[in-house]
Motif scaffolding. Structure first.
Motif, PDB file in Angstrom:
ATOM      1  N   LEU A 197       7.417 -16.929  63.440  1.00  0.00           N
ATOM      2  CA  LEU A 197       6.537 -17.832  64.136  1.00  0.00           C
ATOM      3  C   LEU A 197       6.484 -17.150  65.620  1.00  0.00           C
ATOM      4  O   LEU A 197       7.167 -16.807  66.277  1.00  0.00           O
ATOM      5  CB  LEU A 197       7.210 -19.242  64.212  1.00  0.00           C
ATOM      6  N   GLU A 198       5.202 -17.343  66.465  1.00  0.00           N
ATOM      7  CA  GLU A 198       4.514 -16.828  67.250  1.00  0.00           C
ATOM      8  C   GLU A 198       4.405 -18.206  68.648  1.00  0.00           C
ATOM      9  O   GLU A 198       3.556 -19.194  68.003  1.00  0.00           O
ATOM     10  CB  GLU A 198       3.967 -15.849  67.735  1.00  0.00           C
ATOM     11  N   LEU A 199       5.219 -18.127  69.619  1.00  0.00           N
ATOM     12  CA  LEU A 199       5.133 -19.148  70.666  1.00  0.00           C
ATOM     13  C   LEU A 199       4.263 -18.082  71.760  1.00  0.00           C
ATOM     14  O   LEU A 199       4.936 -18.044  72.594  1.00  0.00           O
ATOM     15  CB  LEU A 199       6.085 -20.446  71.234  1.00  0.00           C
ATOM     16  N   LEU A 200       2.708 -18.862  71.603  1.00  0.00           N
ATOM     17  CA  LEU A 200       2.522 -18.825  73.271  1.00  0.00           C
ATOM     18  C   LEU A 200       1.914 -19.685  74.451  1.00  0.00           C
ATOM     19  O   LEU A 200       1.416 -20.997  74.008  1.00  0.00           O
ATOM     20  CB  LEU A 200       0.609 -17.867  72.511  1.00  0.00           C
ATOM     21  N   LEU A 201       2.191 -19.354  75.227  1.00  0.00           N
ATOM     22  CA  LEU A 201       1.382 -19.940  76.163  1.00  0.00           C
ATOM     23  C   LEU A 201       0.024 -19.106  77.286  1.00  0.00           C
ATOM     24  O   LEU A 201       1.053 -18.602  77.688  1.00  0.00           O
ATOM     25  CB  LEU A 201       2.082 -20.131  77.229  1.00  0.00           C
TER      26      LEU A 201
ATOM     27  N   ALA B 138       4.210 -14.906  75.245  1.00  0.00           N
ATOM     28  CA  ALA B 138       4.212 -14.665  74.208  1.00  0.00           C
ATOM     29  C   ALA B 138       5.400 -14.795  73.776  1.00  0.00           C
ATOM     30  O   ALA B 138       6.570 -13.602  74.203  1.00  0.00           O
ATOM     31  CB  ALA B 138       3.185 -13.958  73.710  1.00  0.00           C
ATOM     32  N   ILE B 139       6.289 -15.506  72.896  1.00  0.00           N
ATOM     33  CA  ILE B 139       7.778 -15.123  71.585  1.00  0.00           C
ATOM     34  C   ILE B 139       7.507 -14.846  70.970  1.00  0.00           C
ATOM     35  O   ILE B 139       7.617 -16.137  70.691  1.00  0.00           O
ATOM     36  CB  ILE B 139       8.066 -15.811  72.644  1.00  0.00           C
ATOM     37  N   GLN B 140       8.248 -14.404  70.175  1.00  0.00           N
ATOM     38  CA  GLN B 140       7.860 -14.104  68.513  1.00  0.00           C
ATOM     39  C   GLN B 140       9.749 -13.716  67.834  1.00  0.00           C
ATOM     40  O   GLN B 140       9.759 -12.738  68.473  1.00  0.00           O
ATOM     41  CB  GLN B 140       6.911 -13.056  68.222  1.00  0.00           C
ATOM     42  N   SER B 141       9.261 -14.380  66.823  1.00  0.00           N
ATOM     43  CA  SER B 141      10.832 -13.708  66.424  1.00  0.00           C
ATOM     44  C   SER B 141      10.385 -13.995  64.749  1.00  0.00           C
ATOM     45  O   SER B 141       9.489 -15.252  64.316  1.00  0.00           O
ATOM     46  CB  SER B 141      11.353 -15.317  66.886  1.00  0.00           C
ATOM     47  N   GLN B 142      11.401 -13.420  63.856  1.00  0.00           N
ATOM     48  CA  GLN B 142      10.795 -13.629  62.721  1.00  0.00           C
ATOM     49  C   GLN B 142      11.297 -14.069  61.855  1.00  0.00           C
ATOM     50  O   GLN B 142      13.078 -14.451  62.233  1.00  0.00           O
ATOM     51  CB  GLN B 142      11.344 -12.373  62.544  1.00  0.00           C
ATOM     52  N   PHE B 143      11.479 -15.041  61.042  1.00  0.00           N
ATOM     53  CA  PHE B 143      12.337 -15.618  59.864  1.00  0.00           C
ATOM     54  C   PHE B 143      13.607 -14.544  59.624  1.00  0.00           C
ATOM     55  O   PHE B 143      13.187 -14.098  58.942  1.00  0.00           O
ATOM     56  CB  PHE B 143      11.278 -16.803  58.786  1.00  0.00           C
ATOM     57  N   ARG B 144      14.470 -15.683  59.184  1.00  0.00           N
ATOM     58  CA  ARG B 144      15.822 -14.601  59.050  1.00  0.00           C
ATOM     59  C   ARG B 144      17.255 -15.151  58.085  1.00  0.00           C
ATOM     60  O   ARG B 144      17.854 -15.264  57.888  1.00  0.00           O
ATOM     61  CB  ARG B 144      17.376 -14.837  60.037  1.00  0.00           C
TER      62      ARG B 144
END
Lengths: 190, 383
Positions: free
Chosen positions: B359-363, B343-349
């Motif tokens: 947004l978070e992308l999960l496998l 699971a990878i998450q990042s904040q808008f910048r």
């Protein structure tokens, strides 16, 4: 096996010289006419006294090494018992718990005592250093597991994941157990 | 006497080297039923809060009008979230890629969108598996035609390995049939299902949709889920989330397009309201509503030539979306028996001040996949 032989040779020479001095003393007692008995007995006793100092030192060193190795072996057996604790059992319930820690105090003492020989025990000293690191890393992993499993947000699935990760074939737990067995096999019998 | 050859076998040769813009489509549902559903949804009871009449997810993109409006919204340079989303998807996907690059995965894209994300995924995956199939699934045939252009023309994915399927995948029976058809098509090969662009958040019951999708996952399959995330859960943040959609005119045009296209209602953008609220203490819910803000009731003509009366204050929910907290995602995946592989998450910048949104992308892997799932526990006890 150089050192036991050297210790044996020095002991045999010492006791041989003392025995010879005793025999000469007895002969001197019955036939006191010969004035050369006295220096012969005195010289033999003096040399035996000097070599006796080495015998005592070598014996004390060997005894210290034996004691240290016995303590290390006892500690390793205790660690084996800890790893077989029911809290580490694959059949243990997947609930949160405080795990027992492995101990390395005897290994620490053995490494700083100087009782293990520089050349003779070089391989064993290397193994003990690696075992010490392994135990510290193993205990650290137990700390992390407890911190994670005792948090408020842990779910049943995550607890199961910890249980599964601990008992996986290639887990650090399995590697630690294997290293312990190897080390026990390599400890010289005291 | 020889047996007649089925047309589908001859089709590949017939279409080869034909530069006319043919596109193939496998239709799974009677479209009359869909129109009846849309009409039924617009006949809901009175509600001042957007919980009566509504356009459910999928219908927002159904038909050429909403499809064009969607394409315009995605190309709007003022729609910053869309741009930031496309960039973060690239970064996140690169980190997840190693889990699905090998192993001979096929791609089933649920809700095809613009096809840009599928193009990225396909161009990476095809390098390792030349024979892979690309099966985009959407309720809208127009979205399918538009969305598949990007991978086929942009990434040169062979059109002969693409099978667009027109189907409403939020219906459990449809998904079950799709799963069976895919099983017969690819055999035991693994499938990567993707639900990107925060599509999950558009459904009234996100848990029900995720559970419907999970039921078709075999142990070897994986689900790539992209959702909008938030680190704060309060009314002020919910209002900010609603404002995020309000700022873009093209987005407002898109959310009203389904209503414009399927009814005779005259829509003034002033009557469109963006309402944010905290849902179940673990997500932000944004409802986009049309509200009769006039002094008198309005009669709205439906596609079946009947009218429905919209009293003063009555609403039609045009679009639903959410921003998820980590706790909600955890609850959803656990309820659906899905294990996060990564699971990878990042904040808008793009804003000056710290932004709680990202947004978070999960496998995700189904529970039956067992030990292939990767967790914190595995990291701690790895050698």
């Amino acid at each position: 096996m150089t050192r036991p032989t050297w210790r044996t040779v020095v002991s045999v020479v010492t006791y041989g010289l003392l025995g010879l001095a005793f025999v000469l003393g007895v002969i001197w007692f019955f036939w006191p006419g010969n004035s050369r008995w006295e220096p012969a007995v005195n010289s033999l006793t003096l040399v035996a006294g000097l070599s006796g100092i080495f015998v005592e030192r070598l014996t004390a060193e060997a005894e210290r090494r034996t004691e240290v190795l016995r303590a290390v072996a006892d500690e390793l057996h205790e660690n084996t018992r800890l790893l077989n604790d029911e809290r580490f059992s694959p059949d243990a319930p997947t609930s949160r718990q405080v795990y027992p820690r492995l101990v390395v105090s005897a290994v620490d003492l053995a490494l700083v005592s100087g009782a293990l020989g520089l050349h003779r025990d070089a391989d064993l000293v290397g193994l003990l250093h690696r075992w010490r690191d392994t135990v510290h890393l193993f205990n650290r992993r137990l700390d992390l597991t407890e911190i994670s499993t005792f948090s408020n947000t842990i779910s049943a699935a995550e607890l199961t994941a910890f249980h599964r990760a601990l008992h996986r074939e290639n887990s650090y737990f399995a590697a630690t157990r294997e290293m312990l067995q190897n080390l026990l096999a390599k400890i010289p019998q005291a | 006497m020889t047996e007649p050859v089925p047309v589908i076998r001859k089709l590949e040769r017939a279409l080869a080297d034909d530069d006319f813009a043919w596109s193939l489509l496998l239709v799974g549902e009677d479209q009359t039923d869909k129109l009846a559903t849309l009409t039924g949804d617009l006949r809901g009871p009175f509600s001042a809060s957007g919980d009566g009449k509504q356009i459910t997810s999928g219908f927002s993109y159904w038909g050429i009008g909403p499809t064009i409006a969607w394409a315009n919204a995605t190309n709007d340079p003022f729609y910053l979230v869309m741009k930031a989303g496309a960039e973060s998807f690239l970064r996140h996907w690169r980190k997840l890629r190693p889990h699905v690059e090998n192993g001979g995965f096929h791609l089933v894209s649920l809700g095809v969108g613009t096809g840009v994300k599928d193009r990225t995924i396909l161009s990476d995956m095809r390098r390792e598996n030349r024979d892979m199939y690309y099966i985009p699934v959407d309720m809208s045939s127009e979205m399918l035609r538009m969305g598949t252009l990007e991978p086929v023309r942009g990434a040169r994915f062979p059109a002969s390995q693409v099978l667009p399927v027109q189907l409403d995948f939020s219906i459990a029976d449809n998904m079950e049939e799709l799963g069976q058809m895919l099983g017969r098509l690819v055999g035991k090969d693994p499938i990567l299902f993707t639900l990107t662009g925060n599509t999950l958040a558009n459904f009234e019951s996100d848990e029900e949709l995720l559970s419907t999708l999970t039921r078709v996952l075999r142990p070897q399959d994986r689900l790539l889920l992209e959702v909008a995330s938030t680190t704060r859960l309060d009314q002020e943040t919910a209002d900010a989330a609603a404002d995020e959609y309000h700022q873009t005119r093209a987005f407002a045009e898109f959310v009203t397009s389904a209503l414009r296209y399927n009814t005779d209602l005259r829509i003034d953008n002033e009557q469109v309201k963006f309402v944010g609220e905290v849902e179940d203490d673990d997500a932000l819910l944004v409802k986009i509503l049309w509200q009769n803000a006039t002094d008198s009731e309005i009669r709205m003509g439906l596609p079946d030539h009947t009218d429905v009366v919209l009293p003063v204050g009555d609403t039609i929910r045009l679009y639903t979306t959410r921003k998820y907290s980590t706790a909600r995602l955890k609850r959803l995946t656990e309820a659906c028996k899905l294990t996060p592989v990564e699971a990878i998450q990042s904040q808008f910048r793009y804003t000056r001040r710290p932004n709680p949104f990202g947004l978070e992308l999960l496998l995700l892997a189904p529970e039956a996949a067992g030990e292939s799932a990767h967790s914190l526990a595995d990291d701690i006890w790895a050698t």
